[in-house]
Design an enzyme around this catalytic site. Structure first.
Site, PDB file in Angstrom:
ATOM      1  N   ASP A 132      46.295  47.505  25.229  1.00 46.51           N
ATOM      2  CA  ASP A 132      46.249  48.874  25.731  1.00 46.51           C
ATOM      3  C   ASP A 132      44.829  49.372  25.993  1.00 46.51           C
ATOM      4  OD1 ASP A 132      46.596  51.539  26.281  1.00 46.51           O
ATOM      5  OD2 ASP A 132      47.517  52.062  24.367  1.00 46.51           O
TER       6      ASP A 132
ATOM      7  N   ASP B 106      45.126  53.251  32.324  1.00 48.88           N
ATOM      8  CA  ASP B 106      45.731  53.090  31.004  1.00 48.88           C
ATOM      9  C   ASP B 106      46.901  52.108  31.030  1.00 48.88           C
ATOM     10  OD1 ASP B 106      46.827  53.512  28.472  1.00 48.88           O
ATOM     11  OD2 ASP B 106      47.706  55.447  28.996  1.00 48.88           O
TER      12      ASP B 106
END
Length: 345
Positions: free
Chosen positions: A230, A33
């Site tokens: 992201d 992530d």
């Protein structure tokens, strides 16, 4: 050389790969992530009421010869769910979990501090196909100032170049689901050349966005705004009022919590959405920015744009999530603090 880590793709919404923690390695699937900086996995010490814990792999420190106790408590908050437990400890992290089996030389990051999650409230993590999260953003946003995995990896000189790159496959049935390349760029997953955009604030992977154009009729992020790239967010996220306008322009119907749906038959005729970064135009067709979601024999089309308020000091921000990264191969460069983009092959 660079280490390829194969990712699995679950419904274009979750991308995850396998790592090992401990000696010998205990295997976990994690989301790599770029929107957070901590590593956590479920703990063998999790509470009985924690359903998410029943169905995922659990770390057992007693079975690892390289475990070092720490025991500070911690809580992490994500856009979609929070998590509290205790900052377990230090141990060795292997990527991939068993490199001998995959035939690729893996890497082992030593003395990595990570969270052992003992409480995972809410439904967020029950539905998750992954066990935990491995954050790849900057140390500045690391909870408890823990040194992130990639920072330890750089300090331990485990890669030649301090970069990592993501390919995310947008065909949920195809193999591989994606690839994270640690320490390099995989030229088979993009075409043309990479264009680089400087990181404007070293916390998230934040870059400056010039505008977002919907067909020729509507411009959002007028005069420029900030965006973060992201991998841990499925959609593209913008401010609620801007995304509402975008929804109107493409005939999307508000669903819940900032999400929108679009009648599937309308998708082919919808306008392109063009994201401009550093003077370069990144086009997304309606096929790129919509997701087909099938449940119980019904297929609905979800808009890839979601409205959500990200308040100061961090925000306001747009989030370029998997919908964007799937179309554009992305290089995260810690050496020169920039993000490289090229059309995915």
């Amino acid at each position: 050389g660079p280490i390829p880590e194969v990712l699995k793709n679950y419904m274009d919404a979750q991308y995850y790969g396998e790592i090992g923690i401990g000696t010998p390695p205990q295997c976990f699937t994690v989301v790599f992530d770029t929107g957070s900086s901590n590593l956590w996995v479920p703990s063998i010490h999790c509470k009985l009421l924690d359903i998410a814990c029943w169905i995922h792999h659990k770390y057992n420190s007693g079975k690892s010869s390289t475990y070092v106790k720490n025991g500070t408590t911690f809580a992490i908050h994500y856009g979609s769910g929070s998590l509290s437990g205790y900052l377990s400890s230090q141990d060795t992290v292997s990527v991939p979990c068993n490199s001998a089996l995959s035939g690729v030389g893996g890497i082992k990051v030593e003395r990595q501090t990570f969270g052992e999650a003992t409480k995972q409230p809410g439904l967020t993590f029950i539905a998750a196909k992954f066990d935990g999260i491995l954050g790849m953003a900057y140390p500045r946003i690391s909870v408890n100032n823990v040194v992130p995995v990639f920072d330890n990896l750089m300090q331990q000189k485990l890669v030649d170049k301090d970069i990592f790159s993501f390919y995310l496959n947008r065909d949920p049935g195809a193999q591989p689901g994606g690839e994270l390349m640690l320490g390099g760029i995989d030229s088979k997953y993009y075409k043309g050349s990479l264009d680089y955009h400087n990181v404007t604030r070293k916390a998230y992977w934040q870059i400056h966005m010039n505008q977002v154009a919907v067909g020729s009729s509507l411009t959002l992020c007028k005069g420029g705004c900030e965006a973060i790239v992201d991998t841990g967010t499925s959609l593209i996220v913008g401010q609620p009022e801007e995304v509402r306008e975008l929804g109107k322009a493409i005939g999307a119907v508000p669903l819940i919590q900032g999400e929108y749906m679009i009648p599937c038959e309308k998708v082919p005729s919808l306008p392109d959405v063009t994201v401009t970064l550093g003077g370069k135009k990144y086009k997304l067709s309606s096929e790129n920015y919509t997701l087909k979601v099938s449940q119980a024999g019904q297929t609905i089309c979800l808009s890839g744009f979601m409205g959500m308020d990200i308040p100061p000091p961090g925000g306001p921000l747009w989030i370029l999530g998997d919908v964007f990264i799937g179309r554009y191969y992305t290089v995260f460069d810690r050496d020169l603090n920039r993000v490289g983009l090229a059309e995915a092959a």
